[in-house]
Scaffold this motif. Structure first.
Motif, short mmCIF file in Angstrom:
data_model
loop_
_atom_site.label_atom_id
_atom_site.label_comp_id
_atom_site.label_asym_id
_atom_site.label_seq_id
_atom_site.Cartn_x
_atom_site.Cartn_y
_atom_site.Cartn_z
N GLN A 101 24.40 -16.08 -28.49
CA GLN A 101 23.90 -15.48 -29.74
C GLN A 101 24.08 -13.97 -29.79
O GLN A 101 23.82 -13.34 -30.80
CB GLN A 101 22.41 -15.81 -29.91
CG GLN A 101 22.13 -17.13 -30.57
CD GLN A 101 20.72 -17.19 -31.16
OE1 GLN A 101 19.90 -16.27 -30.99
NE2 GLN A 101 20.42 -18.26 -31.86
N GLY A 102 24.53 -13.38 -28.69
CA GLY A 102 24.75 -11.94 -28.66
C GLY A 102 23.54 -11.12 -28.27
O GLY A 102 23.54 -9.90 -28.43
N ALA A 103 22.50 -11.78 -27.75
CA ALA A 103 21.30 -11.06 -27.33
C ALA A 103 21.53 -10.34 -26.01
O ALA A 103 22.28 -10.82 -25.15
CB ALA A 103 20.13 -12.03 -27.19
N VAL A 104 20.87 -9.20 -25.83
CA VAL A 104 20.83 -8.53 -24.54
C VAL A 104 19.83 -9.30 -23.68
O VAL A 104 18.68 -9.50 -24.07
CB VAL A 104 20.38 -7.06 -24.68
CG1 VAL A 104 20.22 -6.42 -23.31
CG2 VAL A 104 21.38 -6.29 -25.52
N LEU A 105 20.27 -9.75 -22.52
CA LEU A 105 19.45 -10.58 -21.65
C LEU A 105 18.84 -9.75 -20.54
O LEU A 105 19.55 -9.02 -19.84
CB LEU A 105 20.32 -11.70 -21.06
CG LEU A 105 19.65 -12.70 -20.13
CD1 LEU A 105 18.61 -13.53 -20.88
CD2 LEU A 105 20.71 -13.62 -19.50
N LEU A 106 17.52 -9.86 -20.36
CA LEU A 106 16.81 -9.18 -19.28
C LEU A 106 16.34 -10.20 -18.26
O LEU A 106 15.76 -11.23 -18.64
CB LEU A 106 15.59 -8.41 -19.79
CG LEU A 106 15.76 -7.46 -20.97
CD1 LEU A 106 14.45 -6.71 -21.21
CD2 LEU A 106 16.89 -6.50 -20.73
N THR A 107 16.60 -9.94 -16.99
CA THR A 107 16.16 -10.84 -15.92
C THR A 107 15.57 -10.02 -14.77
O THR A 107 15.74 -8.80 -14.72
CB THR A 107 17.33 -11.68 -15.38
OG1 THR A 107 18.30 -10.81 -14.76
CG2 THR A 107 18.01 -12.47 -16.49
N ALA A 108 14.92 -10.70 -13.85
CA ALA A 108 14.35 -10.02 -12.69
C ALA A 108 14.19 -11.00 -11.53
O ALA A 108 13.92 -12.18 -11.75
CB ALA A 108 12.99 -9.41 -13.02
N CYS A 109 14.41 -10.51 -10.32
CA CYS A 109 14.05 -11.28 -9.13
C CYS A 109 12.64 -10.85 -8.72
O CYS A 109 12.22 -9.71 -8.96
CB CYS A 109 15.05 -11.04 -8.01
SG CYS A 109 15.27 -9.31 -7.53
N LEU A 110 11.90 -11.77 -8.12
CA LEU A 110 10.46 -11.57 -7.90
C LEU A 110 10.06 -11.77 -6.44
O LEU A 110 10.74 -12.49 -5.70
CB LEU A 110 9.67 -12.52 -8.79
CG LEU A 110 9.93 -12.40 -10.29
CD1 LEU A 110 9.27 -13.55 -11.05
CD2 LEU A 110 9.42 -11.06 -10.81
N PRO A 111 8.95 -11.16 -6.02
CA PRO A 111 8.47 -11.36 -4.65
C PRO A 111 7.93 -12.77 -4.45
O PRO A 111 7.54 -13.43 -5.40
CB PRO A 111 7.34 -10.32 -4.52
CG PRO A 111 6.87 -10.10 -5.92
CD PRO A 111 8.10 -10.23 -6.78
N ASP A 112 7.94 -13.23 -3.19
CA ASP A 112 7.46 -14.58 -2.96
C ASP A 112 5.94 -14.61 -2.91
O ASP A 112 5.29 -13.68 -2.40
CB ASP A 112 8.05 -15.16 -1.67
CG ASP A 112 7.44 -14.57 -0.42
OD1 ASP A 112 6.43 -15.12 0.06
OD2 ASP A 112 7.96 -13.56 0.07
N PRO A 113 5.33 -15.65 -3.48
CA PRO A 113 3.87 -15.71 -3.59
C PRO A 113 3.16 -15.84 -2.26
O PRO A 113 2.02 -15.40 -2.11
CB PRO A 113 3.64 -16.96 -4.46
CG PRO A 113 4.86 -17.79 -4.27
CD PRO A 113 5.99 -16.81 -4.09
N GLY A 114 3.80 -16.45 -1.26
CA GLY A 114 3.15 -16.59 0.04
C GLY A 114 2.83 -15.26 0.67
O GLY A 114 1.74 -15.06 1.23
#
Length: 278
Positions: A101-114
């Motif tokens: 659709q032409g959207a700018v996509l934002l993503t992130a890697c996250l810390p582990d919950p343990g």
């Protein structure tokens, strides 16, 4: 448009009777104050990649967003149904839909919950392995689709207690502001964010130790109970396997198996896309 789970919903950053969070703070800085960006948050606490694919994405696509954040995956690692192949396939479909659709996509890697919960090593390592697998998939797919990607799985902010809410799983106001500021910097560098950067200085004090204990004795107890009925039996099995491999000096096999699973999941996506590419 913001899609995801409790992190994006804003849990840990209370304002009035609801949550605010990093996505709302970021939205305020995407455009000049005289022509502010419109912001809709589809994120729901407890959501997994399946929820984002089947519920949140169709609703967001219908509005045709200019910018779409998709930050998800931790809840998948906390379920006995965890399958990195399924997680990769769902994220690939979601990322592709917004990109088309032409959207700018934002993503992130996250810390582990343990690690964030301070679980014992034999319990924390299996969760860390799962979160690393999810992060590897997110990294690879973010690069494939040209996403604006934030590395939030490491850094000094993880060990700064003032950044985190009483539950130790969600950022507090300072943590949410940190995420918003870092995302804004990436977007400004790409020429996408043209408004003022979100303020890093908090409006409210960091949670006290008594607040953390109160959360654990009230809402935290229910949260742990809900997760235990789903994850604990399998997690104990994973922990026993972890202990057995450590005793034999073969722990590397577990990491190798997880790496192979991630590689297989990403390879399956590449094979699926070949006919279209041709």
């Amino acid at each position: 448009m913001a899609l995801g789970d409790s992190l994006t919903e804003g849990v840990g950053d209370p304002v009035g009777e609801g949550w605010r969070g990093w996505a709302a703070l970021l939205a305020d800085g995407l455009a000049p104050a005289d022509a502010p960006a419109q912001f809709v948050n589809f994120a729901v606490s407890g959501a997994q990649t399946r929820d984002v694919l089947e519920r949140q994405t169709p609703a967001a696509l219908a509005v045709r967003p200019d910018v779409a954040s998709v930050v998800i995956g931790v809840n998948d690692t906390l379920r006995c149904t965890f399958d990195i192949h399924a997680v990769a396939a769902r994220l690939d479909e979601v990322y592709a839909a917004f990109t088309r659709q032409g959207a700018v996509l934002l993503t992130a890697c996250l810390p582990d919950p343990g690690a964030m919960l301070g679980l014992p090593g034999s319990l924390a390592r299996p969760l860390a392995r799962r979160q690393r697998a999810v992060n590897t998939v997110v990294h690879a797919l973010s690069e494939r689709y040209g996403a604006v990607h934030l590395h939030a799985a490491e850094g000094a902010w993880l060990t700064d207690r003032a950044m985190w809410s009483a539950d130790r799983l969600h950022p507090g106001e300072r943590g949410h502001r940190q995420l918003a500021v870092r995302f804004h910097a990436l977007l400004a560098e790409a020429g996408i964010a043209t408004g003022c950067a979100p303020a890093s200085k908090p409006e409210f004090p960091a949670p006290t130790r008594s607040a953390s204990l109160w959360w654990l004795a009230t809402a935290g107890t229910g949260w742990v109970a809900r997760r235990c009925t789903d994850l604990l039996p399998q997690l104990l099995t994973l922990a026993a396997d972890e202990i057995r491999h450590r005793a034999r000096g073969t722990s590397a096999r577990l990491d190798l198996s997880a790496s192979h699973a991630v590689a297989s999941a990403l390879a399956a996506l590449s094979v699926t896309e070949q006919p279209d590419a041709a």
